[in-house]
Design an enzyme around this catalytic site. Structure first.
Site, PDB file in Angstrom:
ATOM      1  N   GLY A 183       0.864  -0.806   0.307  1.00 28.32           N
ATOM      2  CA  GLY A 183       0.501  -0.347   0.471  1.00 28.32           C
ATOM      3  C   GLY A 183       0.399   0.881   0.194  1.00 28.32           C
ATOM      4  O   GLY A 183       2.153   1.093  -0.118  1.00 28.32           O
ATOM      5  N   GLY A 184       0.641   2.103   0.122  1.00 27.27           N
ATOM      6  CA  GLY A 184       1.030   3.463   0.617  1.00 27.27           C
ATOM      7  C   GLY A 184       2.025   3.331   1.078  1.00 27.27           C
ATOM      8  O   GLY A 184       2.822   3.891   1.400  1.00 27.27           O
ATOM      9  N   PHE A 185       1.462   3.236   2.400  1.00 28.95           N
ATOM     10  CA  PHE A 185       2.316   2.778   3.621  1.00 28.95           C
ATOM     11  C   PHE A 185       3.398   2.303   3.366  1.00 28.95           C
ATOM     12  O   PHE A 185       4.467   2.794   4.332  1.00 28.95           O
ATOM     13  CB  PHE A 185       1.450   2.714   4.451  1.00 28.95           C
ATOM     14  CG  PHE A 185       1.067   4.222   5.016  1.00 28.95           C
ATOM     15  CD1 PHE A 185       1.330   5.044   5.649  1.00 28.95           C
ATOM     16  CD2 PHE A 185      -0.613   3.890   4.963  1.00 28.95           C
ATOM     17  CE1 PHE A 185       0.230   6.385   5.846  1.00 28.95           C
ATOM     18  CE2 PHE A 185      -1.963   4.742   5.178  1.00 28.95           C
ATOM     19  CZ  PHE A 185      -1.488   6.677   5.789  1.00 28.95           C
TER      20      PHE A 185
ATOM     21  N   ASP B 201     -11.893   7.016   5.307  1.00 28.07           N
ATOM     22  CA  ASP B 201     -11.376   6.841   3.793  1.00 28.07           C
ATOM     23  C   ASP B 201     -12.173   5.450   3.507  1.00 28.07           C
ATOM     24  O   ASP B 201     -11.105   4.751   3.082  1.00 28.07           O
ATOM     25  CB  ASP B 201      -9.946   6.704   4.243  1.00 28.07           C
ATOM     26  CG  ASP B 201      -8.671   6.077   3.409  1.00 28.07           C
ATOM     27  OD1 ASP B 201      -9.194   6.996   2.593  1.00 28.07           O
ATOM     28  OD2 ASP B 201      -8.073   5.605   2.722  1.00 28.07           O
TER      29      ASP B 201
ATOM     30  N   VAL C 191       2.863  -5.221   3.140  1.00 33.66           N
ATOM     31  CA  VAL C 191       1.658  -5.230   4.022  1.00 33.66           C
ATOM     32  C   VAL C 191       2.134  -6.821   4.145  1.00 33.66           C
ATOM     33  O   VAL C 191       2.053  -7.635   3.130  1.00 33.66           O
ATOM     34  CB  VAL C 191       0.037  -5.501   3.573  1.00 33.66           C
ATOM     35  CG1 VAL C 191      -0.798  -6.740   4.500  1.00 33.66           C
ATOM     36  CG2 VAL C 191      -0.064  -4.441   3.716  1.00 33.66           C
TER      37      VAL C 191
ATOM     38  N   LYS D  83       0.681  -5.159   8.287  1.00 32.60           N
ATOM     39  CA  LYS D  83       1.139  -3.674   8.150  1.00 32.60           C
ATOM     40  C   LYS D  83       2.425  -3.038   8.531  1.00 32.60           C
ATOM     41  O   LYS D  83       2.141  -2.338  10.034  1.00 32.60           O
ATOM     42  CB  LYS D  83      -0.413  -3.386   7.683  1.00 32.60           C
ATOM     43  CG  LYS D  83       0.148  -1.681   7.046  1.00 32.60           C
ATOM     44  CD  LYS D  83      -1.893  -1.118   6.636  1.00 32.60           C
ATOM     45  CE  LYS D  83      -1.869  -0.855   5.708  1.00 32.60           C
ATOM     46  NZ  LYS D  83      -2.988  -0.423   5.336  1.00 32.60           N
TER      47      LYS D  83
END
Ligand SMILES: *[C@@H]1O[C@H](CO)[C@@H](O)[C@H](O)[C@H]1NC(C)=O
Ligand SMILES: *[C@@H]1O[C@H](CO)[C@@H](O)[C@H](O)[C@H]1NC(C)=O
Ligand SMILES: *[C@@H]1O[C@H](CO)[C@@H](O)[C@H](O)[C@H]1NC(C)=O
Ligand SMILES: *[C@@H]1O[C@H](CO)[C@@H](O)[C@H](O)[C@H]1NC(C)=O
Ligand SMILES: *[C@@H]1O[C@H](CO)[C@@H](O)[C@H](O)[C@H]1NC(C)=O
Ligand SMILES: *[C@@H]1O[C@H](CO)[C@@H](O)[C@H](O)[C@H]1NC(C)=O
Ligand SMILES: *[C@@H]1O[C@H](CO)[C@@H](O)[C@H](O)[C@H]1NC(C)=O
Length: 685
Positions: free
Chosen positions: A368-370, A486, A373, A389
């Site tokens: 993901g963007g962060f 979100d 995972v 994550k």
């Protein structure tokens, strides 16, 4: 008569044949010499008892260094010796010459001593160790019936000794350990100067014991090894041995140890009755040290090299092991701050490290963007599957508040939520632990279905209801109001039973605490952001409802909220609604296999939820009522009056998108919180 005489003669003959030793062993004018004690040759010529043994070196060891109650060792010439001249009341002259050595563990720790002994027996039953030197005991010490003459070489002071000798003394004893004469160990050199000697120094000591039967005088002389025998004895003492000795006696040595212990060695010994003891060949005597107080020096060089190599290797191995352990520990090391200790949802980094096989590449199930995972299996709780994550933050600021927030969110439990099990922080990494959801995100099922497995309408309708009840729980049913902020298809995960599970809830709010972003904290994904949120940045339950509305339209139409060519899903659906052709927007992949009433309900609800005015949107509770057909959907007629506002909003969106502050990922665009990247859910993708 005759027969008995014959019988008696035969008996005597038998005795002579079978017990010759008894007769022969009463030796006269005995003389012997032992230049060392080769076990093979001397075992029959000496009788050993107690701790005594022949050493491979050729030394005769009387005692070892066993401490405690002490050990006793005896070594005697095996045959009785005739001590008196024939028809004489006077004991014969005799002379003994021997070399001994006393080894101690460390100076002053040695004891007790050894004694040249002439006794009526080779055995000393009940004799005591320590000061009694294995000859006497407390009850028979001093008794005239002992018939013992001894010269003691004592290294321990304390037994009724009147002369201060520090224990290092030589004494002449008759029937008792009370010496009739004693002197500190010493010798007279060629200049008749008295030189002290240390008996227990470990060096060989020569000793002579001479008895002059005519003058009834005993001379005792000692001197260091390989020195000429001093002409002046250390001790000269008149001793009437005729009154002490029995007819036949044994000669030998006795030694004992106690709390202090030495190894007592005899290296060579000669003896002569009625003459002077023959000289020993000193050059062939076994030479100490026999015991390895200095162990390495006496080892063969090859062995030394081997030992050195082995030690070096061990040290290297040990070093490597320590390095490896340290590395492993460091990899899993976590510095806990005080506040972290009472966080029940905190995981140990080590456990997560193990669960994800060390955050192995192969365990990544989504990016993901962060960050990535990872799928993991917790070994402790019977193989629970988790998704971890890993969020890499540049700053650890606000981590405490963050943790507090997660602690609180960790208590959220709902069947339509991806439960946050816990968290863990390590350096600048934050690890969030979620339930593992097997079927991936709604986003991928809608837009990238695997092998044409298109979501059926029934499944879609079920998912829609699931998300609604999850959101209702967050908004109203939990102890705090949690705004998701979100809601989008990629944040909806589908579990094994095809139920929707809303993930990443509250995360956006959490990131407010970071306060790193200098932009407005508008967090969300383009296409799902309510107009008032974009204008004022004000977050409320209504903004979640707006996003939910968009999501409904997305599910029903199979189209993304925003597409190229200024396509905006809500406007597009609204157009068809106003034209009265709402069913034309239905996802073509569904064909006609859907329930018309439900489809109309979902599309209408989607439009109402994504109404421009927050007041016009229903609450999630109301949404569920509509979905369950407990309430009828209200009819809204003045959509058009909002058109101008709407297009104004749309242009603002596109401005932001082109303003280069947006991360684009798979057409799911996020604004705000830019420094953290997109809030894209990767869980389970
Ligand atoms: C010393 O000798 C005694 C008696 O033979 C034996 O019991 C003991 O084990 C020995 N001690 C050592 C250290 O050799
Ligand atoms: C000892 O020696 C003397 C003279 O040297 C001799 O007269 C005597 O008989 C000897 N005694 C024995 C027991 O041989
Ligand atoms: C025994 O010794 C005494 C002196 O102590 C001496 O007079 C005597 O002659 C000796 N006897 C023998 C047989 O040598
Ligand atoms: C002392 O020694 C004698 C003779 O060796 C023995 O008969 C006696 O039992 C011993 N006494 C003790 C107390 O050991
Ligand atoms: C003993 O020593 C004295 C000198 O101190 C000497 O005259 C005598 O001959 C010695 N006796 C023996 C038996 O060596
Ligand atoms: C002592 O022993 C060595 C070696 O066996 C020999 O060469 C030497 O002659 C001996 N010395 C005497 C005095 O017997
Ligand atoms: C060990 O032996 C060597 C040579 O044999 C000697 O130089 C050294 O002093 C000894 N060390 C000790 C502690 O006795």
């Amino acid at each position: 008569m005759a027969s008995s005489t014959i019988f008696s003669l035969a008996l005597q003959l038998l005795l002579l044949i079978f017990f010759p030793v008894n007769i022969v062993s009463l030796a006269e004018n005995v003389e012997f010499i032992f230049n060392g004690f080769n076990e093979r040759e001397t075992s029959t010529t000496l009788t050993l008892e107690g701790a005594s043994k022949f050493e491979p070196s050729g030394a005769l060891r009387l005692t070892n260094r066993s401490k405690g109650d002490g050990v006793i060792g005896h070594a005697f010439y095996p045959h009785q010796i005739q001590m008196f001249d024939k028809n004489s009341e006077n004991a014969s002259s005799f002379s003994a010459y021997f070399v001994f050595a006393i080894h101690t563990q460390s100076p002053g720790q040695g004891g007790y001593g050894l004694a040249f002994t002439v006794a009526p027996s080779k055995q000393f039953p009940g004799a005591a160790a320590k000061h009694y030197m294995g000859i006497f005991n407390s009850s028979n010490d001093g008794s005239l019936s002992n018939h013992v003459f001894a010269v003691e070489f004592d290294t321990v002071n304390g037994h009724k000794e009147t002369v201060d000798t520090q224990g290092n003394h030589v004494g002449i004893n008759i029937n008792s350990m009370d010496s009739i004469k004693l002197e500190p160990a010493a010798y007279y050199d060629v200049n008749d100067k008295k030189e002290e000697m240390k008996l227990e120094g470990g060096d060989p000591v020569q000793a002579w014991i001479e008895y002059d039967g005519m003058n009834k005088v005993v001379n005792v002389t000692i001197c260091p090894f390989k020195k000429e025998k001093p002409s002046r004895p250390l001790l000269t003492q008149a001793v009437p041995l005729s009154t002490v000795f029995k007819e036949a006696m044994f000669v030998g040595f006795s030694a004992s140890t106690g709390r202090k212990a030495s190894s007592h060695y005899i290296l060579g010994w000669s003896f002569s009755m009625n003459g002077s003891a023959p000289p020993l060949n000193l050059s062939i005597l076994p030479i100490p040290p026999f015991e390895k107080t200095n162990s390495s020096s006496s080892l063969k060089p090859q062995i030394k090299i081997l030992i050195a190599l082995f030690s070096a290797l061990s040290i290297i191995l040990l070093g490597l092991l320590i390095c490896f352990k340290f590395y492993r520990r460091n990899m899993q090391f976590e510095i806990l701050e005080d506040w972290e200790l009472d966080c029940p949802h905190r995981f140990r980094y080590k456990d997560l490290y193990t669960a994800t096989k060390g955050f192995k590449e192969s365990e990544v199930i989504g990016v993901g963007g962060f960050g990535a995972v990872y799928k993991g299996v917790l070994p402790k709780s019977s193989g629970t599957e988790i998704a971890v994550k890993k969020i890499s933050r540049n700053s650890i600021q606000g981590m405490r508040e963050f943790a507090a927030e997660i602690e609180s969110l960790g208590r959220l439990r709902h069947k339509h939520l991806v439960n946050l099990q816990g968290w863990c922080k390590r350096k600048c990494d934050l690890l969030l632990v979620y339930d593992y959801i097997p079927n991936g995100s709604l986003d991928s099922l809608l837009f990238h279905p695997i092998q044409n497995s298109i979501l059926s309408w029934a499944q879609r309708f079920n998912i829609i209801k699931g998300i609604a009840s999850g959101l209702l729980y967050l908004h109203e049913e939990w102890e705090q109001v949690v705004i998701h902020r979100d809601v989008k298809s990629s944040n909806v995960l589908i579990d094994a039973d095809m139920n929707a599970r809303l993930g990443d809830f509250g995360l956006a709010r959490l990131f407010d605490h970071g306060k790193v972003s200098h932009t407005t904290n508008v967090v969300g994904t383009i296409g799902y952001i309510a107009p008032e949120l974009a204008r004022t940045g004000k977050v409320s339950a209504c903004t979640d409802v707006f996003a939910y509305g968009v999501l409904l339209l997305e599910i029903a139409t199979g189209r993304r909220p925003i597409d190229s060519d200024n396509f905006i899903l809500v406007d597009w659906v609204l157009e068809f609604q106003q034209l009265g052709q709402i069913l034309d927007v239905v996802d073509p992949k569904l064909g006609s296999s859907y329930v018309v009433e439900e489809m109309e309900l979902v599309l209408g609800l989607g439009l109402i939820c994504s109404h421009q005015k927050p007041e016009a949107r229903p609450t999630m509770r109301q949404v569920l009522k509509y979905l369950n057909e407990d309430d009828l959907l209200p009819v809204i007629d003045n959509w058009s009056s909002l058109d101008s506002q709407r297009s104004e909003m749309n242009s603002r969106f596109w401005e932001i998108i082109s303003a280069d502050t947006i991360t684009t990922s798979n057409l799911s665009l996020s604004i705000g919180g830019i420094s953290f990247g997109s809030l894209d859910s990767g869980t389970g993708r």
